[in-house]
Design an enzyme around this catalytic site. Structure first.
Site, mmCIF file in Angstrom:
data_model
loop_
_atom_site.group_PDB
_atom_site.id
_atom_site.type_symbol
_atom_site.label_atom_id
_atom_site.label_comp_id
_atom_site.label_asym_id
_atom_site.label_seq_id
_atom_site.Cartn_x
_atom_site.Cartn_y
_atom_site.Cartn_z
ATOM 1 C CD GLN A 117 4.111 -0.798 2.657
ATOM 2 O OE1 GLN A 117 3.813 -0.902 3.389
ATOM 3 N NE2 GLN A 117 3.191 -0.978 1.803
ATOM 4 C CB CYS A 145 1.350 5.151 6.841
ATOM 5 S SG CYS A 145 1.797 2.777 7.584
ATOM 6 C CG HIS A 156 -0.678 -5.675 8.986
ATOM 7 N ND1 HIS A 156 -2.051 -4.682 8.037
ATOM 8 C CD2 HIS A 156 -0.142 -4.095 7.546
ATOM 9 C CE1 HIS A 156 -2.414 -3.507 7.118
ATOM 10 N NE2 HIS A 156 -0.343 -3.146 7.278
ATOM 11 C CB CYS A 167 -2.507 -0.759 4.305
ATOM 12 S SG CYS A 167 -0.796 -1.631 4.082
ATOM 13 C CB SER A 179 3.028 -5.872 10.572
ATOM 14 O OG SER A 179 2.906 -5.239 9.087
#
Length: 389
Positions: free
Chosen positions: A152, A375, A345, A91, A244
């Site tokens: 995640q 992150c 995102h 990311c 997101s």
């Protein structure tokens, strides 16, 4: 020592990363090319002077394969002599591109560089680069983490449990993100950074009328019986509303030496002051923003109180709220124009999207110092400090 400054920063509107999303019909190379073309046009820089274009893309496969950044630069009309590379720090890929561009300028390897990023999650869904049945980690990771790593979403749940972040807190934070983003759009605060594309002028995921009552009705997004047994502390409070979305978008920033900007008669938006990257527990995965923040402040010789604005990527509400608990940062200074929960995102584009929003917010609010951190999957994080000059 030379410095590195941002003289222009642009992004596309961000679309839903679904087949019916506003930008789903646009090839990812063209998404990125649009921002590169706009960046050059708005800055007035002769593209022959660009030493390198460094772009971030996470799922480098299919229509985002074969060094997407190079073909975006060519499609944008940049000279064939301008090189390009595509990087992957998950990311944080395009924030890492900013680090690389600035470090190249500071070292003297570049005079002018572009940092950028793109992700079309409608056309190249997350994990498209891992064929079914294939293991991207290998036997060494299996031996080191015998119980197995987790997705995640499970990490976000584990963070919520460890820092006692409640569903109500996560939903309230998400509502604040949408309200700030909507207010920023209504006030015209995104006009300077957004480059409309094929009739799309605004971010598609911002919900003007959302509320905690609406979000409270959403079901947990990641509940899994196996993980529930393994992690009984999880309360299953992460939902599609406080995380997101998946998105399409691109962004780009123009970085150059301060002396080069002066010679070209360009006024910098901000100086790229300090940088840090760090690793953290790959099980919790998303907590690296805490040590990364501490590390970049230490390198800069600054304290948290010196920072006027923060951009902390809103992958999940729990990540930002845990970061806030650990750092003590004032949430009124964090993501003041909304964050990824509202704006979106698009993975590889998010780093330079945050930078783009941040440098324009710094100018709008007269902020001197700002800090950006993200992150990243695998237990990684980037952080950097910008200074208005």
């Amino acid at each position: 020592m030379r410095d590195a400054v941002v003289v222009e920063a642009v992004r596309t509107p961000i679309g839903k990363g679904k087949p019916n999303g506003a930008l789903a019909h646009v090839h990812p190379v063209e998404l990125l090319a649009h921002t590169l073309r706009t960046l050059v046009e708005r800055s007035g820089v002769d593209p022959e002077l660009i030493d390198d274009v460094i772009g971030g893309t996470v799922d480098q496969v299919g229509e985002q394969a074969m060094n997407t950044t190079r073909y975006a630069a060519l499609s944008a009309g940049l000279p064939e002599s301008v090189p390009a590379a595509t990087v992957d720090r998950q990311c944080g890929s395009s924030q890492q591109a900013v680090h690389f561009a600035a470090q190249g300028v500071i070292s003297g390897a570049y005079d002018i560089a572009v940092a950028c990023g793109v992700e079309s999650m409608s056309r190249v869904p997350m994990w498209s680069n891992v064929p079914e049945g294939k293991d991207p980690f290998g036997p060494g990771i299996a031996a080191r983490y015998p119980e197995g790593l987790v997705p995640q979403g499970i990490s976000a749940e584990l963070i919520a449990a460890k820092w006692s972040v409640t569903r109500e807190q996560m939903d309230a934070f998400a509502v604040s993100s949408h309200r700030r983003a909507a207010a920023a759009w209504d006030a015209g605060l995104f006009d300077a950074e957004v480059a409309p594309l094929e009739g799309v002028t605004r971010d598609e995921c911002v919900r003007h009328g959302t509320s905690t009552e609406v979000l409270a009705g959403l079901r947990p997004a990641y509940h899994d019986p196996g993980f529930a047994e393994r992690f009984p502390q999880i309360e299953w409070n992460v939902t599609a509303g406080n995380a997101s979305p998946v998105n399409d978008g691109a962004s780009a920033v123009l970085v150059m030496a301060g002396e080069t900007a002066a010679r070209l008669g360009l006024r910098p938006l901000a100086r790229l002051h300090s940088f840090a990257v760090t690793g953290s527990d790959p099980l919790l995965m998303l907590t690296g923003v805490v040590p990364a923040t501490e590390k970049v402040l230490r390198r800069a010789g600054l304290s948290l109180d010196d920072i006027d604005l923060f951009e902390v990527n809103e992958a999940f509400s729990s990540v930002v709220l845990a970061w806030q608990q650990e750092t003590g940062a004032d949430l009124d200074k964090v993501n003041v124009h909304g964050g990824a929960i509202a704006l979106g995102h698009p993975l590889g584009a998010s780093g330079t999207r945050l930078t783009t929003t941040l440098v324009h917010a710094m100018r709008e609010r007269g902020a001197r110092y700002a800090l950006q951190t993200m992150c990243e999957a695998g237990g990684l994080a980037n952080a950097m400090i910008l200074e208005r000059i």
